[in-house]
Design an enzyme around this catalytic site. Structure first.
Site, PDB file in Angstrom:
ATOM      1  N   GLY A  49     -16.441  14.879  10.762  1.00 44.70           N
ATOM      2  CA  GLY A  49     -16.356  15.834   9.667  1.00 44.70           C
ATOM      3  C   GLY A  49     -17.322  15.444   8.566  1.00 44.70           C
ATOM      4  O   GLY A  49     -17.823  14.309   8.542  1.00 44.70           O
ATOM      5  N   GLN A  54     -20.365  14.927   0.161  1.00 50.35           N
ATOM      6  CA  GLN A  54     -21.110  13.865   0.851  1.00 50.35           C
ATOM      7  C   GLN A  54     -22.603  14.167   0.975  1.00 50.35           C
ATOM      8  O   GLN A  54     -23.370  13.293   1.361  1.00 50.35           O
ATOM      9  CB  GLN A  54     -20.514  13.622   2.237  1.00 50.35           C
ATOM     10  CG  GLN A  54     -19.096  13.047   2.178  1.00 50.35           C
ATOM     11  CD  GLN A  54     -18.551  12.810   3.565  1.00 50.35           C
ATOM     12  OE1 GLN A  54     -17.977  13.714   4.167  1.00 50.35           O
ATOM     13  NE2 GLN A  54     -18.752  11.607   4.093  1.00 50.35           N
ATOM     14  N   CYS A 103     -15.678   6.369   7.476  1.00 47.52           N
ATOM     15  CA  CYS A 103     -16.257   7.471   6.715  1.00 47.52           C
ATOM     16  C   CYS A 103     -17.766   7.276   6.645  1.00 47.52           C
ATOM     17  O   CYS A 103     -18.233   6.164   6.393  1.00 47.52           O
ATOM     18  CB  CYS A 103     -15.662   7.475   5.304  1.00 47.52           C
ATOM     19  SG  CYS A 103     -16.314   8.792   4.252  1.00 47.52           S
ATOM     20  N   LEU A 104     -18.510   8.359   6.854  1.00 55.06           N
ATOM     21  CA  LEU A 104     -19.969   8.267   6.794  1.00 55.06           C
ATOM     22  C   LEU A 104     -20.453   7.824   5.415  1.00 55.06           C
ATOM     23  O   LEU A 104     -21.545   7.286   5.283  1.00 55.06           O
ATOM     24  CB  LEU A 104     -20.604   9.619   7.152  1.00 55.06           C
ATOM     25  CG  LEU A 104     -20.416  10.082   8.599  1.00 55.06           C
ATOM     26  CD1 LEU A 104     -20.919  11.510   8.762  1.00 55.06           C
ATOM     27  CD2 LEU A 104     -21.137   9.150   9.562  1.00 55.06           C
ATOM     28  N   HIS A 145      -8.492  13.905   5.709  1.00 50.69           N
ATOM     29  CA  HIS A 145      -9.618  13.082   5.235  1.00 50.69           C
ATOM     30  C   HIS A 145     -10.667  13.968   4.555  1.00 50.69           C
ATOM     31  O   HIS A 145     -11.151  13.637   3.467  1.00 50.69           O
ATOM     32  CB  HIS A 145     -10.210  12.324   6.428  1.00 50.69           C
ATOM     33  CG  HIS A 145     -11.393  11.462   6.104  1.00 50.69           C
ATOM     34  ND1 HIS A 145     -11.371  10.087   6.236  1.00 50.69           N
ATOM     35  CD2 HIS A 145     -12.646  11.783   5.683  1.00 50.69           C
ATOM     36  CE1 HIS A 145     -12.555   9.607   5.883  1.00 50.69           C
ATOM     37  NE2 HIS A 145     -13.351  10.608   5.549  1.00 50.69           N
ATOM     38  N   GLU A 146     -11.003  15.095   5.187  1.00 52.29           N
ATOM     39  CA  GLU A 146     -12.043  15.969   4.611  1.00 52.29           C
ATOM     40  C   GLU A 146     -11.547  16.641   3.331  1.00 52.29           C
ATOM     41  O   GLU A 146     -12.297  16.779   2.362  1.00 52.29           O
ATOM     42  CB  GLU A 146     -12.501  17.007   5.630  1.00 52.29           C
ATOM     43  CG  GLU A 146     -13.145  16.417   6.886  1.00 52.29           C
ATOM     44  CD  GLU A 146     -14.207  15.366   6.609  1.00 52.29           C
ATOM     45  OE1 GLU A 146     -14.955  15.507   5.623  1.00 52.29           O
ATOM     46  OE2 GLU A 146     -14.283  14.386   7.362  1.00 52.29           O
ATOM     47  N   HIS A 149     -11.901  14.364   0.411  1.00 49.95           N
ATOM     48  CA  HIS A 149     -13.259  14.310  -0.138  1.00 49.95           C
ATOM     49  C   HIS A 149     -13.459  15.382  -1.219  1.00 49.95           C
ATOM     50  O   HIS A 149     -14.092  15.135  -2.245  1.00 49.95           O
ATOM     51  CB  HIS A 149     -14.297  14.558   0.963  1.00 49.95           C
ATOM     52  CG  HIS A 149     -14.706  13.321   1.710  1.00 49.95           C
ATOM     53  ND1 HIS A 149     -15.279  12.229   1.104  1.00 49.95           N
ATOM     54  CD2 HIS A 149     -14.656  13.016   3.032  1.00 49.95           C
ATOM     55  CE1 HIS A 149     -15.559  11.308   2.021  1.00 49.95           C
ATOM     56  NE2 HIS A 149     -15.187  11.758   3.199  1.00 49.95           N
TER      57      HIS A 149
END
Ligand code: NI
Length: 192
Positions: A49, A54, A103-104, A145-146, A149
């Site tokens: 995701g 991000q 996480c990226l 999680h998304e 963000h």
């Protein structure tokens, strides 16, 4: 389409609340191009995701996809490409599962976070159509999680026990086998 640079901790844009997207904004070529770029960026990074924060855009948009076997998260069940705009999430009950997340935007870090197992997600798609879906298990965790963000919350903020923080190599060596076993049992029991 173009890949965009992924913002990493401690960039403050990751700590800001993204703004609701109006119907006019969503239909604009700029926002449609942003969505295309987010999809390409997520895929290039093998993410499950990616939220707009991000890539430095404070709009309530995230993209989610697990196509086949994801190299970062090989135990995650497939998720068809989903673009969520202005999402709202609601737990359906009190059941939680301890998910080992990455996480990226937080390179080479993993940690254990409690996520709701069964959630209702209401959102718009990229064309402005409304969706109301139930997501379960690891997939429910990915959506949470998304959504975090978009509220400026990172998984490390939700790690209750800092001793669970590891590098990806440590996770592979010490925790992956046990976590994958638990994760597969969860997916088999509740689906996605
Ligand atoms: Ni993330």
């Amino acid at each position: 389409m173009a890949q965009r640079a992924i913002v990493t901790l401690p960039d403050p844009v990751l700590r800001e609340r993204a703004r609701e997207v109006s119907a006019e904004q969503l239909a604009s070529s700029e926002v449609q191009a942003l969505i295309d770029d987010m999809i390409e960026t997520m895929r290039a990074a093998s993410g499950a995701g990616l939220a707009a924060n991000q890539v430095g855009e404070l709009l309530r948009i995230a993209v989610i996809e697990v196509a086949g076997r994801n190299p970062r998260y090989p135990y995650k069940p497939p998720i068809a490409l989903t673009v969520i705009v202005n999402p709202v999430i609601e737990p359906l009950d009190d059941e939680r599962f301890a998910v080992n997340e990455g996480c990226l935007s937080i390179p080479d870090t993993r940690g254990v976070v409690e996520r709701h197992v069964n959630v209702r997600v209401r959102h718009l798609d990229r064309h402005g159509a409304a969706h109301d879906v139930v997501r379960r298990g690891l997939t429910a965790g990915t959506f949470q999680h998304e959504l975090d963000h978009l509220d400026g919350v990172l998984f490390v903020d939700r790690v209750a026990d800092p001793a669970t923080l590891t590098t990806w190599a440590q996770f592979e060596r010490e925790h992956r086998a046990a976590f994958e076993q638990r994760a597969r049992e969860l997916v088999a029991r509740v689906g996605s």
